[in-house]
Design a protein around this motif. Structure first.
Motif, PDB file in Angstrom:
ATOM      1  N   UNK A  48       8.346   4.874  24.819  1.00 43.03           N
ATOM      2  CA  UNK A  48       7.866   4.495  26.140  1.00 43.03           C
ATOM      3  C   UNK A  48       6.736   5.382  26.628  1.00 43.03           C
ATOM      4  N   UNK A  49       6.716   6.629  26.156  1.00 38.28           N
ATOM      5  CA  UNK A  49       5.632   7.528  26.534  1.00 38.28           C
ATOM      6  C   UNK A  49       4.634   7.715  25.393  1.00 38.28           C
ATOM      7  N   UNK A  50       5.162   7.779  24.153  1.00 39.21           N
ATOM      8  CA  UNK A  50       4.292   8.095  23.027  1.00 39.21           C
ATOM      9  C   UNK A  50       4.457   7.082  21.903  1.00 39.21           C
ATOM     10  N   UNK A  51       3.374   6.856  21.186  1.00 45.05           N
ATOM     11  CA  UNK A  51       3.429   6.111  19.930  1.00 45.05           C
ATOM     12  C   UNK A  51       3.045   7.086  18.833  1.00 45.05           C
ATOM     13  N   UNK A  52       3.911   7.216  17.833  1.00 46.20           N
ATOM     14  CA  UNK A  52       3.762   8.248  16.800  1.00 46.20           C
ATOM     15  C   UNK A  52       3.275   7.606  15.504  1.00 46.20           C
ATOM     16  N   UNK A  53       2.219   8.140  14.955  1.00 43.28           N
ATOM     17  CA  UNK A  53       1.675   7.661  13.691  1.00 43.28           C
ATOM     18  C   UNK A  53       1.693   8.809  12.686  1.00 43.28           C
ATOM     19  N   UNK A  54       2.413   8.625  11.607  1.00 44.98           N
ATOM     20  CA  UNK A  54       2.408   9.592  10.507  1.00 44.98           C
ATOM     21  C   UNK A  54       1.280   9.216   9.558  1.00 44.98           C
ATOM     22  N   UNK A  55       0.366  10.135   9.325  1.00 46.15           N
ATOM     23  CA  UNK A  55      -0.763   9.901   8.420  1.00 46.15           C
ATOM     24  C   UNK A  55      -0.514  10.711   7.159  1.00 46.15           C
ATOM     25  N   UNK A  56      -0.219  10.004   6.076  1.00 46.37           N
ATOM     26  CA  UNK A  56       0.110  10.670   4.809  1.00 46.37           C
ATOM     27  C   UNK A  56      -0.054   9.671   3.676  1.00 46.37           C
ATOM     28  N   UNK A  57      -0.373  10.182   2.487  1.00 49.26           N
ATOM     29  CA  UNK A  57      -0.521   9.284   1.333  1.00 49.26           C
ATOM     30  C   UNK A  57       0.822   8.724   0.885  1.00 49.26           C
ATOM     31  N   UNK A  58       1.877   9.509   0.995  1.00 53.17           N
ATOM     32  CA  UNK A  58       3.223   9.048   0.638  1.00 53.17           C
ATOM     33  C   UNK A  58       4.211   9.502   1.694  1.00 53.17           C
ATOM     34  N   UNK A  59       5.351   8.807   1.764  1.00 48.62           N
ATOM     35  CA  UNK A  59       6.382   9.164   2.722  1.00 48.62           C
ATOM     36  C   UNK A  59       7.733   8.794   2.139  1.00 48.62           C
ATOM     37  N   UNK A  60       8.737   9.583   2.430  1.00 47.83           N
ATOM     38  CA  UNK A  60      10.099   9.301   1.986  1.00 47.83           C
ATOM     39  C   UNK A  60      10.546   7.969   2.612  1.00 47.83           C
ATOM     40  N   UNK A  61      11.086   7.028   1.824  1.00 46.38           N
ATOM     41  CA  UNK A  61      11.462   5.708   2.363  1.00 46.38           C
ATOM     42  C   UNK A  61      12.368   5.781   3.588  1.00 46.38           C
ATOM     43  N   UNK A  62      13.352   6.675   3.571  1.00 41.92           N
ATOM     44  CA  UNK A  62      14.264   6.765   4.701  1.00 41.92           C
ATOM     45  C   UNK A  62      13.527   7.184   5.977  1.00 41.92           C
ATOM     46  N   UNK A  63      12.567   8.094   5.822  1.00 43.45           N
ATOM     47  CA  UNK A  63      11.797   8.531   6.986  1.00 43.45           C
ATOM     48  C   UNK A  63      10.922   7.397   7.506  1.00 43.45           C
ATOM     49  N   UNK A  64      10.342   6.629   6.598  1.00 49.23           N
ATOM     50  CA  UNK A  64       9.503   5.501   7.018  1.00 49.23           C
ATOM     51  C   UNK A  64      10.322   4.471   7.780  1.00 49.23           C
TER      52      UNK A  64
ATOM     53  N   UNK B  36      10.600   1.630  16.913  1.00 53.11           N
ATOM     54  CA  UNK B  36       9.792   0.765  17.764  1.00 53.11           C
ATOM     55  C   UNK B  36       8.599   1.476  18.371  1.00 53.11           C
ATOM     56  N   UNK B  37       8.468   2.762  18.098  1.00 61.83           N
ATOM     57  CA  UNK B  37       7.381   3.559  18.672  1.00 61.83           C
ATOM     58  C   UNK B  37       6.688   4.397  17.608  1.00 61.83           C
ATOM     59  N   UNK B  38       6.711   3.908  16.363  1.00 64.64           N
ATOM     60  CA  UNK B  38       6.103   4.691  15.299  1.00 64.64           C
ATOM     61  C   UNK B  38       5.610   3.839  14.154  1.00 64.64           C
ATOM     62  N   UNK B  39       4.743   4.424  13.334  1.00 68.11           N
ATOM     63  CA  UNK B  39       4.179   3.732  12.177  1.00 68.11           C
ATOM     64  C   UNK B  39       3.674   4.776  11.183  1.00 68.11           C
ATOM     65  N   UNK B  40       3.509   4.337   9.926  1.00 62.18           N
ATOM     66  CA  UNK B  40       2.941   5.192   8.888  1.00 62.18           C
ATOM     67  C   UNK B  40       1.677   4.540   8.369  1.00 62.18           C
ATOM     68  N   UNK B  41       0.605   5.306   8.237  1.00 59.52           N
ATOM     69  CA  UNK B  41      -0.612   4.808   7.610  1.00 59.52           C
ATOM     70  C   UNK B  41      -1.086   5.838   6.592  1.00 59.52           C
ATOM     71  N   UNK B  42      -1.847   5.377   5.616  1.00 56.73           N
ATOM     72  CA  UNK B  42      -2.352   6.250   4.566  1.00 56.73           C
ATOM     73  C   UNK B  42      -3.739   6.765   4.917  1.00 56.73           C
ATOM     74  N   UNK B  43      -4.084   7.890   4.323  1.00 55.74           N
ATOM     75  CA  UNK B  43      -5.376   8.496   4.616  1.00 55.74           C
ATOM     76  C   UNK B  43      -6.538   7.573   4.262  1.00 55.74           C
ATOM     77  N   UNK B  44      -6.414   6.826   3.187  1.00 58.50           N
ATOM     78  CA  UNK B  44      -7.520   5.977   2.746  1.00 58.50           C
ATOM     79  C   UNK B  44      -7.906   4.903   3.741  1.00 58.50           C
ATOM     80  N   UNK B  45      -6.970   4.491   4.587  1.00 53.24           N
ATOM     81  CA  UNK B  45      -7.250   3.418   5.555  1.00 53.24           C
ATOM     82  C   UNK B  45      -7.089   3.887   6.994  1.00 53.24           C
TER      83      UNK B  45
END
Length: 404
Positions: free
Chosen positions: A70-86, A93-102
């Motif tokens: 509700x206050x923050x949207x969190x984006x993890x920027x990393x080439x890989x991520x542990x599936x459970x963490x993703x 509902x307030x987070x996403x993962x994206x890779x460095x290349x994009x």
């Protein structure tokens, strides 16, 4: 708009900081998630983007997304991520993962969500008036629509609709002169120091035209608008949004770094133009660009201004104009230099000085359509549709019109 970057890798943080700044965010950098939880700027920010530039912080990022929903949207920027963490990050509902290349492309998409106005009970609807070229009467149409909205929209909570006009011709437009008010929106006061923007400074920037209509217009200044970053514009709109029911933007003809994002974040866009062949070409190009930005068809309209009429008051060259602009919702506004000059000289809008004039009725049709969108009222929208029938080329030819 404010962005907080978390990560110990200074190069990665610098890269994300550059991308975020280009997208219009004011950037702060912290080394750890714990530092963010107690950061005074973050705690004072109602809406924040958090970029985590360290894959080892994936689980912490997911936990934070849940806690700050509700206050923050969190984006993890990393080439890989542990599936459970993703999974935990996305399920928040307030987070996403994206890779460095994009990251540049995907962060631009995330930024659009932050540029859109928040329509809670305290948030304003935003309507952008976009001129296809100079001299098309864009400022006049903004003023008249604002006066209509401030007089017509009902809001029991405040005793009447509160409307603001923001003149983004930052070198000094003519809007304040047309209403005979002092231009007080000196944005130079906060260039490079957006943290200075508070309720007291907003009051200093405000020029009050009427009880429910405020103006934010810049005094004449020699420097260009290029020095004003997009983050500053968005921060200011966010800061005043809770005060008003509607904010009308008088956009400049010159395309600036923040123009596209403002258009995409608006609830409605009115593209203004005139009837000469070169002007219609420019108008068509502007309309195509607005469509490419993803503005829904029902949320955009065309105001064809300064249209000549015959002895019977009918618009000249109307079939030709409709053919060129086929498929768009059209509002024709006749040429009446005398009425508009009298209004301008008196420092009063036309809808007050000559409300029963033919040009005044033309403008009211456009203003009523905007009223329907701003108010979210089915009755108002229906009224706008009825007024627009004779100006919507598809309805004039007996075909189904656009649903507002």
């Amino acid at each position: 708009m404010r962005c907080f970057i978390v990560g110990a890798d200074t190069q990665a943080a610098a890269r994300l900081g550059s991308v975020a700044a280009d997208l219009g965010f004011t950037v702060s950098t912290l080394a750890a998630m714990d530092a963010l939880r107690i950061d005074k700027q973050f705690l004072a920010t109602p809406r924040a983007l958090v970029l985590v530039a360290d894959s080892s912080l994936a689980f912490e990022a997911a936990d934070f997304a849940v806690q700050a929903a509700g206050q923050a949207f969190v984006v993890l920027v990393a080439d890989t991520v542990v599936p459970e963490a993703y999974k935990a990050l996305v399920r928040s509902g307030s987070g996403e993962w994206i890779q460095w290349g994009s990251c540049e492309v995907e962060l631009a998409e995330v930024a659009l969500g932050f540029s859109a106005p928040a329509h809670s009970d305290g948030g304003a609807r935003v309507v952008s008036f976009l001129p296809s070229k100079g001299g098309v009467g864009n400022t006049t149409l903004v003023i008249e629509a604002a006066v209509h909205l401030s007089n017509r929209l009902a809001n029991p909570r405040r005793g009447g609709a509160r409307v603001a006009v923001l003149d983004l011709n930052l070198q000094g437009g003519t809007l304040a002169d047309c209403l005979d008010v002092e231009p007080r929106f000196d944005i130079a006061e906060i260039v490079g120091r957006p943290e200075r923007l508070d309720e007291q400074l907003i009051e200093v920037f405000t020029s009050r035209y009427a009880n429910r209509l405020d103006i934010f217009a810049s005094p004449m200044r020699a420097s260009g608008a290029e020095e004003v970053g997009p983050g500053l514009i968005f921060t200011f709109i966010d800061a005043i949004s809770a005060r008003y029911d509607a904010i009308l933007l008088d956009l400049p003809e010159t395309w600036l770094a923040w123009t596209d994002t403002l258009i995409q974040g608006s609830d409605a866009v009115v593209v203004t133009g005139t009837t000469t062949v070169p002007a219609l070409r420019r108008l068509s190009l502007r309309l195509a660009h607005v469509a490419d930005l993803g503005v829904p068809e029902g949320k955009r309209a065309v105001a064809v201004n300064q249209v000549c009429t015959d002895l019977f008051g009918r618009f000249k060259r109307r079939p030709e104009i409709e053919r060129v602009l086929d498929g768009h919702r059209l509002f024709f506004v006749r040429r009446d230099g005398s009425a508009l000059e009298d209004a301008s000289d008196s420092g009063r809008p036309l809808l007050e000085s000559a409300p029963d004039s033919r040009v005044g009725r033309d403008i009211r049709r456009l203003a009523t359509w905007i009223e329907g969108l701003v108010a979210g009222s089915a009755a108002a929208a229906k009224g706008g549709e009825a007024d627009a029938r004779e100006t919507d080329p598809r309805k004039a030819r007996g075909r189904q019109g656009i649903a507002a």
